[in-house]
Scaffold this motif. Structure first.
Motif, PDB file in Angstrom:
ATOM      1  N   VAL A 373       0.819  -1.218   0.000  1.00  0.00           N
ATOM      2  CA  VAL A 373       0.000   0.000   0.000  1.00  0.00           C
ATOM      3  C   VAL A 373       0.853   1.268   0.000  1.00  0.00           C
ATOM      4  N   ILE A 374       1.879   1.296   0.873  1.00  0.00           N
ATOM      5  CA  ILE A 374       2.676   2.524   1.028  1.00  0.00           C
ATOM      6  C   ILE A 374       3.352   2.951  -0.287  1.00  0.00           C
ATOM      7  N   PRO A 375       3.952   2.029  -1.071  1.00  0.00           N
ATOM      8  CA  PRO A 375       4.572   2.475  -2.336  1.00  0.00           C
ATOM      9  C   PRO A 375       3.568   3.079  -3.329  1.00  0.00           C
ATOM     10  N   ILE A 376       2.281   2.731  -3.186  1.00  0.00           N
ATOM     11  CA  ILE A 376       1.260   3.264  -4.096  1.00  0.00           C
ATOM     12  C   ILE A 376       0.834   4.675  -3.684  1.00  0.00           C
ATOM     13  N   VAL A 377       0.592   4.870  -2.367  1.00  0.00           N
ATOM     14  CA  VAL A 377       0.006   6.143  -1.918  1.00  0.00           C
ATOM     15  C   VAL A 377       1.047   7.161  -1.467  1.00  0.00           C
ATOM     16  N   ALA A 378       2.203   6.697  -0.947  1.00  0.00           N
ATOM     17  CA  ALA A 378       3.170   7.632  -0.358  1.00  0.00           C
ATOM     18  C   ALA A 378       3.724   8.643  -1.369  1.00  0.00           C
ATOM     19  N   PRO A 379       4.141   8.230  -2.595  1.00  0.00           N
ATOM     20  CA  PRO A 379       4.676   9.239  -3.525  1.00  0.00           C
ATOM     21  C   PRO A 379       3.692  10.367  -3.810  1.00  0.00           C
ATOM     22  N   VAL A 380       2.411  10.021  -3.925  1.00  0.00           N
ATOM     23  CA  VAL A 380       1.395  11.043  -4.221  1.00  0.00           C
ATOM     24  C   VAL A 380       1.255  12.005  -3.045  1.00  0.00           C
ATOM     25  N   LEU A 381       1.199  11.473  -1.828  1.00  0.00           N
ATOM     26  CA  LEU A 381       1.069  12.328  -0.646  1.00  0.00           C
ATOM     27  C   LEU A 381       2.312  13.201  -0.451  1.00  0.00           C
ATOM     28  N   LEU A 382       3.490  12.633  -0.718  1.00  0.00           N
ATOM     29  CA  LEU A 382       4.728  13.418  -0.574  1.00  0.00           C
ATOM     30  C   LEU A 382       4.785  14.530  -1.624  1.00  0.00           C
ATOM     31  N   MET A 383       4.267  14.278  -2.828  1.00  0.00           N
ATOM     32  CA  MET A 383       4.204  15.320  -3.853  1.00  0.00           C
ATOM     33  C   MET A 383       3.245  16.440  -3.453  1.00  0.00           C
ATOM     34  N   MET A 384       2.297  16.123  -2.578  1.00  0.00           N
ATOM     35  CA  MET A 384       1.332  17.124  -2.104  1.00  0.00           C
ATOM     36  C   MET A 384       1.895  17.946  -0.947  1.00  0.00           C
ATOM     37  N   GLY A 385       3.159  17.635  -0.538  1.00  0.00           N
ATOM     38  CA  GLY A 385       3.844  18.482   0.437  1.00  0.00           C
ATOM     39  C   GLY A 385       3.952  17.928   1.849  1.00  0.00           C
ATOM     40  N   LEU A 386       3.559  16.674   2.089  1.00  0.00           N
ATOM     41  CA  LEU A 386       3.668  16.116   3.436  1.00  0.00           C
ATOM     42  C   LEU A 386       5.117  15.775   3.767  1.00  0.00           C
ATOM     43  N   ASP A 387       5.466  15.922   5.042  1.00  0.00           N
ATOM     44  CA  ASP A 387       6.802  15.547   5.503  1.00  0.00           C
ATOM     45  C   ASP A 387       6.897  14.029   5.578  1.00  0.00           C
ATOM     46  N   PRO A 388       7.924  13.409   4.976  1.00  0.00           N
ATOM     47  CA  PRO A 388       7.994  11.935   4.963  1.00  0.00           C
ATOM     48  C   PRO A 388       8.148  11.314   6.347  1.00  0.00           C
ATOM     49  N   ILE A 389       8.877  11.987   7.252  1.00  0.00           N
ATOM     50  CA  ILE A 389       9.049  11.453   8.606  1.00  0.00           C
ATOM     51  C   ILE A 389       7.711  11.466   9.341  1.00  0.00           C
ATOM     52  N   TRP A 390       7.019  12.594   9.257  1.00  0.00           N
ATOM     53  CA  TRP A 390       5.703  12.715   9.898  1.00  0.00           C
ATOM     54  C   TRP A 390       4.734  11.680   9.339  1.00  0.00           C
ATOM     55  N   LEU A 391       4.728  11.515   8.023  1.00  0.00           N
ATOM     56  CA  LEU A 391       3.830  10.552   7.382  1.00  0.00           C
ATOM     57  C   LEU A 391       4.133   9.124   7.868  1.00  0.00           C
ATOM     58  N   GLY A 392       5.425   8.777   7.950  1.00  0.00           N
ATOM     59  CA  GLY A 392       5.800   7.435   8.399  1.00  0.00           C
ATOM     60  C   GLY A 392       5.346   7.144   9.814  1.00  0.00           C
ATOM     61  N   ILE A 393       5.517   8.117  10.727  1.00  0.00           N
ATOM     62  CA  ILE A 393       5.122   7.911  12.125  1.00  0.00           C
ATOM     63  C   ILE A 393       3.605   7.833  12.240  1.00  0.00           C
ATOM     64  N   MET A 394       2.885   8.660  11.490  1.00  0.00           N
ATOM     65  CA  MET A 394       1.422   8.612  11.518  1.00  0.00           C
ATOM     66  C   MET A 394       0.908   7.260  11.021  1.00  0.00           C
ATOM     67  N   ILE A 395       1.537   6.731   9.983  1.00  0.00           N
ATOM     68  CA  ILE A 395       1.141   5.418   9.457  1.00  0.00           C
ATOM     69  C   ILE A 395       1.408   4.332  10.496  1.00  0.00           C
TER      70      ILE A 395
END
Length: 462
Positions: A373-395
């Motif tokens: 799931v993460i390889p599908i959705v993460a690039p799109v969310l990161l392109m929208m400006g989310l911090d990757p560290i924050w996104l990883g901890i939230m997941i």
């Protein structure tokens, strides 16, 4: 029609997994069937499959993933060395004299085990076998007892050094590079596992503090649910082993090992792989000191390590094949377009992703979700400006909450399997509800104040 094929692939994988087929074979099998159909009908370019060997070679050469078998070995060896049993006895002696003290002891031991093993199932089972009979014998409410054990058992998902964070760090690093390339940014920057570990420290400790706060609240407002340990029981424990000796032999060695492993990563003295090697050797030495380094124990630990590592990498191979075919059918563009059209922008997209991951956590383990799931959705969310560290901890916290939620939470099944028959399944379900609320509260806190996640990585890594 072709635009819906990626969605159909994903639905097929979920349905086949519900039937009970192995994850790795399901991912690879569904991908190959759809690829064959696509080639036959002329809607799939077979050149996508030619990229698989280079993908697998990249996995083989990935130094970060070497940390997985080493951390698994470290956790399994500490479990066999009866570290948890000694820790629980020491903490019970120290805190059992107070209302709710035994629950707080279980929370602290669970935190230390999470930092030692990093495996949710192992922690829940170990705590269930060791602490649940003790808590019930001392008069603790079954709902409260099972709730605290399940909740602290899932701390291995978020408290470093966590295997979940190691795998998430590797996947998010690839997603971050992919997002930057799509935005036309050519930068060597990546998301390191060390940064993810640093980002997890404050949320992990905050979650433990919230658990302890709840234990204190129960002790104050419902003391019958969390009584003191009787003086004669304390005396009996104290006669078996003195508190000072237990603190020296049970608490200090694993604590020193955790600090050495985690500290060396956070302060940049060692890579996660090097630190995992130190941890594995340290676990061997602790087992030797405890007199538990027998041939049988070593054989059992090595068998467990091989099985878990083989499972992880087989799923990774299946997920790589699934990801290639998914992209070949335009799945990435489909996801990106869906998020772009969603009301609420990045907030709406993040909420939808979190909800989907939460629901998938009922039927998939964190390894499958991380690789699929993460390889599908993460690039799109990161392109929208989310911090990757924050996104990883939230997941990671989101998955931890999913593992606790009735009726499908994995932690509930683990505890049900080892709990005494006098404990009803309904007690386990009701017991975890306050802790689910606490974890949701933590997610809201981190969403409002993301700096709680990002400030430590910024200080330590710039």
């Amino acid at each position: 029609m072709m635009s819906y094929i990626p969605l159909l692939m994903f639905v097929c994988v979920c349905l086949i997994l519900l039937i009970g087929y192995p994850v790795a074979i399901t991912l690879a099998g569904v991908a190959l069937i759809f690829a064959g159909f696509g080639v036959a009908t002329g809607v799939f370019e077979p050149l996508f499959l030619s990229a698989l060997p280079s993908r697998l070679y990249g996995v083989i050469n990935n130094q970060t993933l070497l940390a997985v078998p080493l951390f698994v070995f470290m956790g399994a060896m500490l479990e066999r060395a009866k570290i948890a049993e000694n820790l629980l006895t020491a903490m019970s002696l120290l805190m059992g004299r107070f209302h709710g003290g035994l629950a707080i002891a279980v929370t602290l031991v669970g935190m230390l085990l999470a930092a030692s093993t990093g495996i949710v199932g192992a922690t829940v089972v170990t705590m269930g076998l060791l602490s649940l009979p003790t808590m019930l014998k001392r008069g603790y409410d079954p709902k409260f007892s099972t709730g605290i054990i399940c909740a602290t058992g899932t701390l291995g998902q978020i408290i470093p050094p966590s295997i979940a964070l190691v795998l998430l760090g590797d996947v998010l690093s690839s997603a971050y590079q992919q997002a930057q390339l799509k935005m036309g940014i050519f930068s060597p920057e990546t998301v390191s596992v060390g940064e993810l570990f640093a980002g997890a420290v404050v949320p992990g400790l905050l979650l433990v503090a919230l658990y302890i706060g709840y234990c204190l609240a129960v002790a104050i407002f419902n003391p019958k649910a969390a009584p003191k340990v009787a003086k004669e029981d304390i005396a009996e424990l104290d006669q078996q082993q003195s508190l000072s000796r237990l603190m020296l032999t049970a608490l200090l060695p694993p604590l020193f090992l955790i600090i050495a492993v985690l500290g060396s990563i956070l302060f940049g003295f060692a890579t996660p792989t090097e630190a995992a090697g130190v941890g594995a050797m340290g676990a061997l030495l602790l087992a030797l000191i405890q007199g538990q380094l027998s041939k049988a124990n070593l054989q059992a630990v090595m068998d467990s390590t091989v099985k878990i590592t083989s499972m992880v990498f087989l799923i990774l191979i299946g997920a790589s094949l699934f990801s290639l075919v998914f992209r070949g059918f335009g799945g990435e563009e489909l996801v990106h377009g869906f998020f772009q059209q969603m009301p609420g922008g990045v907030l709406g997209a993040t909420l939808i992703v979190m909800l989907v991951i939460f629901l998938l956590g009922f039927i998939l383990d964190f390894i499958e979700i991380t690789f699929v799931v993460i390889p599908i959705v993460a690039p799109v969310l990161l392109m929208m400006g989310l911090d990757p560290i924050w996104l990883g901890i939230m997941i990671a916290i989101n998955l931890q909450t999913s593992f606790l939620t009735p009726p499908f939470g994995f932690a509930l099944f683990y505890l049900r399997g080892v709990a005494d028959k006098v404990v009803k399944t309904a007690d386990i379900y009701r017991g975890v509800i306050p802790f689910i609320a606490i974890q949701l509260l933590l997610l809201i806190i981190l969403a409002i104040w993301p700096h709680l996640v990002t400030w430590l990585p910024q200080i330590m890594y710039g």
